[in-house]
Structures are given as structure tokens and as C-alpha cells.
Design a protein around this motif. Structure first.
Motif, short mmCIF file in Angstrom:
data_model
loop_
_atom_site.label_atom_id
_atom_site.label_comp_id
_atom_site.label_asym_id
_atom_site.label_seq_id
_atom_site.Cartn_x
_atom_site.Cartn_y
_atom_site.Cartn_z
N SER A 278 0.83 -1.20 0.00
CA SER A 278 0.00 0.00 0.00
C SER A 278 0.87 1.25 0.00
O SER A 278 2.03 1.22 0.44
N PRO A 279 0.34 2.38 -0.49
CA PRO A 279 1.15 3.60 -0.58
C PRO A 279 1.78 4.02 0.74
O PRO A 279 2.87 4.58 0.75
N ASP A 280 1.11 3.76 1.85
CA ASP A 280 1.72 4.14 3.14
C ASP A 280 2.53 2.98 3.73
O ASP A 280 2.98 3.08 4.87
N THR A 322 -16.16 -13.10 -10.64
CA THR A 322 -17.09 -12.16 -10.04
C THR A 322 -16.35 -11.03 -9.34
O THR A 322 -16.66 -9.84 -9.53
N THR A 323 -15.37 -11.40 -8.53
CA THR A 323 -14.67 -10.36 -7.78
C THR A 323 -13.63 -9.66 -8.65
O THR A 323 -13.26 -8.53 -8.37
N GLY A 324 -13.12 -10.31 -9.69
CA GLY A 324 -12.07 -9.72 -10.51
C GLY A 324 -10.70 -9.98 -9.93
O GLY A 324 -10.54 -10.71 -8.95
N THR A 325 -9.71 -9.40 -10.56
CA THR A 325 -8.32 -9.62 -10.15
C THR A 325 -7.74 -8.33 -9.59
O THR A 325 -7.58 -7.36 -10.33
N PRO A 326 -7.45 -8.28 -8.30
CA PRO A 326 -6.83 -7.06 -7.75
C PRO A 326 -5.40 -6.95 -8.26
O PRO A 326 -4.66 -7.93 -8.31
N LEU A 327 -5.02 -5.75 -8.67
CA LEU A 327 -3.72 -5.57 -9.31
C LEU A 327 -2.75 -4.75 -8.46
O LEU A 327 -1.55 -4.99 -8.47
N ALA A 328 -3.27 -3.74 -7.78
CA ALA A 328 -2.38 -2.86 -7.00
C ALA A 328 -3.23 -2.05 -6.04
O ALA A 328 -4.45 -1.93 -6.19
N TRP A 329 -2.55 -1.51 -5.04
CA TRP A 329 -3.24 -0.63 -4.11
C TRP A 329 -3.55 0.70 -4.78
O TRP A 329 -2.72 1.26 -5.49
N MET A 330 -4.74 1.21 -4.54
CA MET A 330 -5.11 2.52 -5.03
C MET A 330 -4.81 3.56 -3.96
O MET A 330 -4.24 4.61 -4.22
N ASP A 331 -5.20 3.26 -2.73
CA ASP A 331 -4.87 4.10 -1.58
C ASP A 331 -4.81 3.15 -0.38
O ASP A 331 -4.70 1.94 -0.56
N GLY A 332 -4.90 3.67 0.81
CA GLY A 332 -4.76 2.82 1.99
C GLY A 332 -5.96 1.92 2.25
O GLY A 332 -5.93 1.09 3.15
N ARG A 333 -7.05 2.08 1.48
CA ARG A 333 -8.25 1.30 1.76
C ARG A 333 -8.83 0.61 0.53
O ARG A 333 -9.73 -0.20 0.64
N ARG A 347 -12.59 -4.18 -17.45
CA ARG A 347 -12.66 -2.80 -16.99
C ARG A 347 -11.96 -2.69 -15.65
O ARG A 347 -11.72 -3.70 -14.97
N LEU A 348 -11.64 -1.47 -15.28
CA LEU A 348 -10.94 -1.23 -14.03
C LEU A 348 -11.93 -0.69 -13.01
O LEU A 348 -12.69 0.25 -13.31
N VAL A 349 -11.93 -1.29 -11.84
CA VAL A 349 -12.81 -0.81 -10.77
C VAL A 349 -11.97 -0.68 -9.49
O VAL A 349 -10.86 -1.19 -9.40
N ALA A 350 -12.53 0.05 -8.54
CA ALA A 350 -11.92 0.10 -7.21
C ALA A 350 -12.71 -0.83 -6.31
O ALA A 350 -13.95 -0.88 -6.38
N THR A 351 -12.00 -1.61 -5.50
CA THR A 351 -12.66 -2.51 -4.55
C THR A 351 -12.11 -2.28 -3.16
O THR A 351 -10.99 -1.77 -3.00
N ASP A 352 -12.91 -2.64 -2.15
CA ASP A 352 -12.41 -2.54 -0.78
C ASP A 352 -11.61 -3.79 -0.43
O ASP A 352 -11.41 -4.66 -1.28
N VAL A 353 -11.19 -3.88 0.82
CA VAL A 353 -10.29 -4.98 1.19
C VAL A 353 -10.99 -6.33 1.23
O VAL A 353 -10.34 -7.35 1.44
N LEU A 368 -6.03 -5.27 -21.71
CA LEU A 368 -4.59 -4.99 -21.64
C LEU A 368 -4.08 -5.31 -20.24
O LEU A 368 -4.83 -5.25 -19.28
N ASP A 369 -2.78 -5.63 -20.15
CA ASP A 369 -2.15 -5.61 -18.84
C ASP A 369 -1.92 -4.15 -18.50
O ASP A 369 -1.49 -3.38 -19.35
N LEU A 370 -2.18 -3.78 -17.27
CA LEU A 370 -2.05 -2.37 -16.89
C LEU A 370 -0.77 -2.16 -16.09
O LEU A 370 -0.38 -3.00 -15.28
N GLN A 371 -0.11 -1.05 -16.34
CA GLN A 371 1.10 -0.70 -15.61
C GLN A 371 0.78 0.50 -14.70
O GLN A 371 0.33 1.53 -15.19
N PHE A 372 0.98 0.31 -13.42
CA PHE A 372 0.66 1.35 -12.45
C PHE A 372 1.93 2.12 -12.11
O PHE A 372 2.87 1.57 -11.54
N ILE A 373 1.96 3.38 -12.48
CA ILE A 373 3.16 4.19 -12.33
C ILE A 373 2.94 5.16 -11.17
O ILE A 373 2.15 6.10 -11.29
N PRO A 374 3.61 4.93 -10.02
CA PRO A 374 3.43 5.86 -8.91
C PRO A 374 3.89 7.26 -9.31
O PRO A 374 4.88 7.42 -10.02
N VAL A 375 3.17 8.24 -8.86
CA VAL A 375 3.50 9.62 -9.21
C VAL A 375 4.20 10.27 -8.02
O VAL A 375 3.62 10.39 -6.95
#
Lengths: 377, 167
Positions: A278-280, A322-333, A347-353, A368-375
Motif C-alpha cells: 500500500s502507498p503508506d 465475479t470479484t475480478g483480479t486485484p492488481l495494485a493498491w489505489m490508496d490505503g483502503r 474494466r478497471l474498478v476500485a474494490t475494498d479490502v 490490456l495488462d495495466l502498468q501502475f506508475i506511482p507519481v
């Protein structure tokens, strides 16, 4: 010795198939169905009994929200940016030779990078393995990489002391870390295994090799060396991590955090394969397997969210369509999760823990495979 | 499964069992495991027979996915080294036999997923995208698993050659 020939030898060695395969399969199918009918009857009876003593029933998972209007397309249709991430596309199903799609910092439009590249968090640089004569890159460990400045097109080729793979940028875009999986390329020790990581710095001539002794761990044969992995957010604390054996229990795994000097900081019993930090840096998304009571002795993939320090489980959900494949943390939750998959729209969605969809982030599009680039740091 | 469907299922198994058993054996390296794996895949195929358009592709995909999903993780058989290598039209030299036995041993030490990726890439000669579809994973996972499997084979078995696989 040729690998294909070895498989062909095995094919010859297989010999004749067993007799009555079809008959036995049909018998087993009928037996399974009988067991299923009996199990369903037990479940109905149990549910009925529960409903009598617990009228409100257990809490139900809320249905995912409908697509809100105005959500963007997946890369490379449009650039996605959420929280601490820019999101690029990696590989195009329609053209397997295509490499990485990213927003060009000069034009703001998407362009295709020719090879499997990792983009720096500041969006200015890319690291990629040197293209071999065949034009294929990114699959095998490599001992030559190039760091390219995307603004000036200046290229810096770097020779590595050990063949490495899985390159990742530090959050300040100042260093690249590569995982060394073996001593490939060293004639004196070609059969030995050296595990660690290399640190490359744009502008510096010499990479730094840092050995990390993880020992064997898990795997079918019990001697999988485990990879040293880096996550841009893990780097904020100057740490990488690796799975290794428990000294007291050789077949058990521990997850150990290392400083960039190779010194072990702390360990915890392995919660599974680390997917994202996670980012933190307080939480890990891990993939684990556990027996699935719904299907005999088979095991099912299951994602868990655990405390990065103690390993305590904070959330869990199965890995399925149904739940999809989690790829990376979006934020702390919340997690970036891809619904759909190979060969079908996604499609890309946000899910909780616990895998519940909280927000739709993109329209349905090509998988596509997605590449998450931290800013930024 | 009605009588007509059962007849067609039996015909399919009779015609394709040899090839499917070979594939199951290449994936497991053990006759008992191969039989069990193929049997489980055929049960699933029979259960979905009416909806299966291409039975051969369906069974193959099921074989791969069962194998990498931890099928028979508990109480699994260990693969055994062949006592005698199968006969070839041109006999191998002693060195080649030793190298090949080394390769068998090294293949045994791969994880099921690593072995499955190598079979798909270098035996079935599928491109990365199709391997990803068969295994139900991403192209990136196919690449990383292939890299790890080849590195591990080289560390365990020394020199061997692979043909250029399709991208």
C-alpha cells in the motif's frame, strides 16, 4: 540436449492410455452429481433452520454499482490517473509484439513504447532490457539494460554483473532495482545460484550488486529460491522484500524485509505471494491458496489484505470472475481491480479490502495488462 | 448425460485419449498422476458436454488449469525418474543420456505452473497471448514464469537449447 526433444521423449514414454477412461469418467460424474444433490439438500435444510432462528439472515454483499456516465476508456484509449498513480497499458492483445503504451510527457497523448519498459514515477525515464537480435525482450533475465530519458531521447546502456529481471523504479525516479535470480553468465559459477538485487542509477556507470541470502522456500521441489521483489511504495522506507525459508522449519516460508544494503530488517511468517504494497507501506495485498471445501481436495486462489508488520489478516476474498483480479493498491483502503480477463472485455474498478466494488474507474474495453506508475515520491 | 451425448463422449475419448494422456504425462511426469489428472478433466468435460464446442481444446485447457491450480496438492505423488529412457531411432550417446536424465530431474523440480508454461511455449509452440488464455493469467505472468523456469532449468541442468518461441 533440447527442451522440445525432452518433452517429446516424455510423450513417447507415456505409452498407451488407461482403458475405459470414458466409462470411468461417466461413473464418477454420476457419483459426483449424487453427492451434490445430497449436499444441496443438506444446505437447504441448514438454511431453513438458520432462517428460523436468524430471520434477518447474514449480511449480503451489495451489488456492484452501475457504470457511472463519463468514465474514461482503458489505456491506450485514454490516460488514467487516480490518486498516486498514472496508469499505462502494457501489451496489446491484437499485436503481441507491441510493448508498453504510455502517455508521452511531451505531448500528453498515448504512444507505444517498442519494448517491455518500466516507466519512472516522474514519467521522464524508462528502463528496459536491451533488445536482442530477435526483437524479443523482457522474458529472460538480461545482463544489459538501457535507461532512456523520454524527454531528450538520450539512452544509457548499462551492463549488469549478474543477469537480472523484474526491474522497478524507486519512488524518487533516481534508482532502478533489478532482481538477480541466478549466476547466469558467469562461466566459473554457471551452476551456482546467487540471489540478490542490482541497483542502477541514471548517469552512473557501475551498478551495485547487493546479495540477499534467502535460502530455499516452498515450491513443488522445496528449493525455489524465491525472488527479491521491489515495490515503489516499499522503497519509501528504503526496503525490498523476499520470500525465504524459515531456519527452524526448512519447508516453511518467511517474508523478510531488507534494506537496500542487503541487511534484513524484520521477518514474518509468509502470508503468501506479495502482489502489492500500500502507498503508506502499512498493508500488503497477497495471493494465497487454501483448500476449497466446495471441490474436494483442490485448492483455490484467495487474496488477503494483511498488516505489513504483523501479518494480521484484515480482509480476504476469492480470486474469481465475479470479484475480478486485484492488481495494485489505489490508496490505503482500496485496490485497483480488473474485471473480465484474457480474451474478453475488461474494466478497471476500485474494490475494498473484501473485494466489494466501490467505484467504476473505466469503461469495458480491450484486455490490456495495466502498468501502475506511482507519481512522485 | 443422455444416450446420444454419452455415445459421442465415448467416441471422443476413444479417439483422443492417447494424445491427451501423453499431454497429461508430460505435465506430470508420472503415470498415476497423469491418469488421475486426465480422469478429472474428462469428468469435467462430461459434465459440460452439451456446451462444449471444441472438446479437445476444452480438455487440454482443463488439464493445464487443473495442474496449475494445486490439483492433488495434498497427498500428491512425487514424480519418479525413468529407469530406462524410451528407445529412439538413433541411440543417444552416454553424455546425452546423462544430460537428458539431468533434464528430467530438473523438470521435476519446477513448479506445476512453470512446467506448464514451458510445455505450452516450447512443446505446443503457442504464443504468449494464447498461453495466457489457456492458463487464465496475464501475459506478464507468462513472461515472468517462463524466465524463472528457464533460469531454474539452467541452474539445475546446465546447458540445453531451446528453439526461439513465438512472441
Amino acid at each position: 540436449v533440447n527442451l522440445r526433444e525432452t518433452f517429446e521423449f516424455l510423450a513417447v514414454e507415456a505409452g498407451d492410455p488407461p482403458r475405459e477412461l470414458a466409462g470411468r469418467a461417466l461413473t464418477r460424474l454420476r457419483w459426483n452429481r449424487a453427492v451434490k444433490v445430497f449436499s444441496a439438500a443438506v444446505v437447504v435444510a441448514t438454511a431453513t433452520a438458520l432462517a428460523l432462528v436468524w430471520p434477518s439472515g447474514p449480511p449480503r454483499t451489495p451489488p456492484p454499482p452501475a457504470d457511472p456516465p463519463g468514465v474514461p476508456a482503458l489505456p491506450p484509449g485514454s490516460e488514467l490517473a487516480f490518486g498516486a498513480f498514472r496508469i499505462g497499458g502494457y501489451g496489446d492483445p491484437a499485436d503481441p509484439r507491441a510493448g508498453t503504451h504510455l502517455a508521452d510527457p511531451r505531448t500528453g497523448t498515448y504512444s507505444t513504447f517498442p519494448v517491455s519498459a518500466q516507466i519512472s514515477p516522474d514519467g521522464r525515464k524508462a528502463v528496459y532490457p536491451e533488445a536482442p537480435a530477435t526483437g524479443r525482450t523482457g522474458e529472460l533475465p538480461t545482463d544489459r539494460v538501457t535507461i532512456e530519458d523520454l524527454l531528450t531521447d538520450q539512452k544509457q546502456p548499462i551492463s549488469l554483473p549478474w543477469a537480472a529481471t523484474a526491474f522497478a523504479w524507486s519512488p524518487d525516479s533516481g534508482t532502478v532495482l533489478g532482481t538477480v535470480v541466478s549466476a547466469v553468465g558467469d562461466p566459473a559459477t554457471s551452476r551456482s545460484r546467487r540471489l540478490g538485487f542490482v541497483l542502477l542509477r541514471p548517469g552512473a556507470d557501475q551498478p551495485t550488486f547487493v546479495p540477499v541470502a534467502t535460502g530455499g522456500c516452498g515450491g513443488e521441489s522445496g528449493d525455489d529460491p524465491g525472488d527479491v521483489e521491489a515495490d515503489a511504495f516499499g522503497w519509501r522506507g528504503g526496503e525490498v522484500y523476499a520470500l525465504g525459508s524459515d531456519p527452524g522449519r526448512p519447508h516453511s516460508c518467511v517474508l523478510t524485509y531488507y534494506g537496500l544494503d542487503g541487511v534484513a530488517h524484520r521477518s514474518l511468517p509468509s502470508p503468501g505471494e506479495v502482489v502489492s504494497v500500500s502507498p503508506d507501506r502499512s498493508l500488503l495485498l497477497v495471493l494465497d491458496r487454501e483448500p476449497d471445501p466446495a471441490f474436494g481436495n483442490a485448492v483455490a486462489d484467495r487474496y488477503r489484505v494483511v498488516d505489513a508488520v504483523t501479518g494480521r489478516r484484515l480482509g480476504a476474498f476469492p480470486a474469481n470472475e465475479t470479484t475480478g483480479t486485484p492488481l495494485a493498491w489505489m490508496d490505503g483502503r482500496h485496490l485497483f481491480t480488473r474485471q473480465g480477463g484474457s480474451g474478453t472485455p475488461s474494466r478497471l474498478v476500485a474494490t475494498d479490502v473484501n473485494g466489494h466494488v466501490t467505484r467504476v474507474l473505466s469503461r469495458w474495453g480491450r484486455a490490456l495488462d495495466l502498468q501502475f506508475i506511482p507519481v512522485g515520491p | 448425460v443422455d444416450a446420444e451425448a454419452e455415445r459421442r463422449f465415448r467416441e471422443f475419448v476413444a479417439g483422443r485419449s492417447a494424445a491427451l494422456f501423453r499431454l497429461a504425462y508430460i505435465l506430470t511426469g508420472d503415470h498415476h498422476q497423469a491418469e488421475d489428472l486426465l480422469q478429472t478433466a474428462l469428468v469435467r468435460t462430461a459434465a459440460h458436454w452439451r456446451r462444449v464446442e471444441d472438446p479437445d481444446a476444452y480438455v487440454r485447457t482443463t488439464l493445464y488449469r487443473l495442474r496449475i491450480s494445486g490439483w492433488r496438492r495434498h497427498g500428491r505423488h512425487r514424480e519418479t525418474s525413468p529407469g530406462v529412457l524410451p528407445e529412439r531411432p538413433v541411440p543417444d550417446s552416454a553424455d546425452q543420456v546423462a544430460l537428458r536424465v539431468g533434464m528430467y530431474d530438473a523438470l521435476r523440480r519446477l513448479t506445476p505452473k512453470q512446467r506448464a508454461v514451458l510445455v505450452l511455449r516450447y512443446f505446443e509452440d503457442l504464443p504468449e497471448r494464447e498461453v495466457a488464455e489457456v492458463l487464465g493469467c496475464s501475459v506478464g505472468t507468462v513472461r515472468s514464469q517462463t524466465a524463472r523456469a528457464l533460469a531454474k532449468l539452467r541452474a539445475l541442468a546446465g546447458d540445453f537449447t531451446v528453439e526461439e518461441a513465438r512472441p
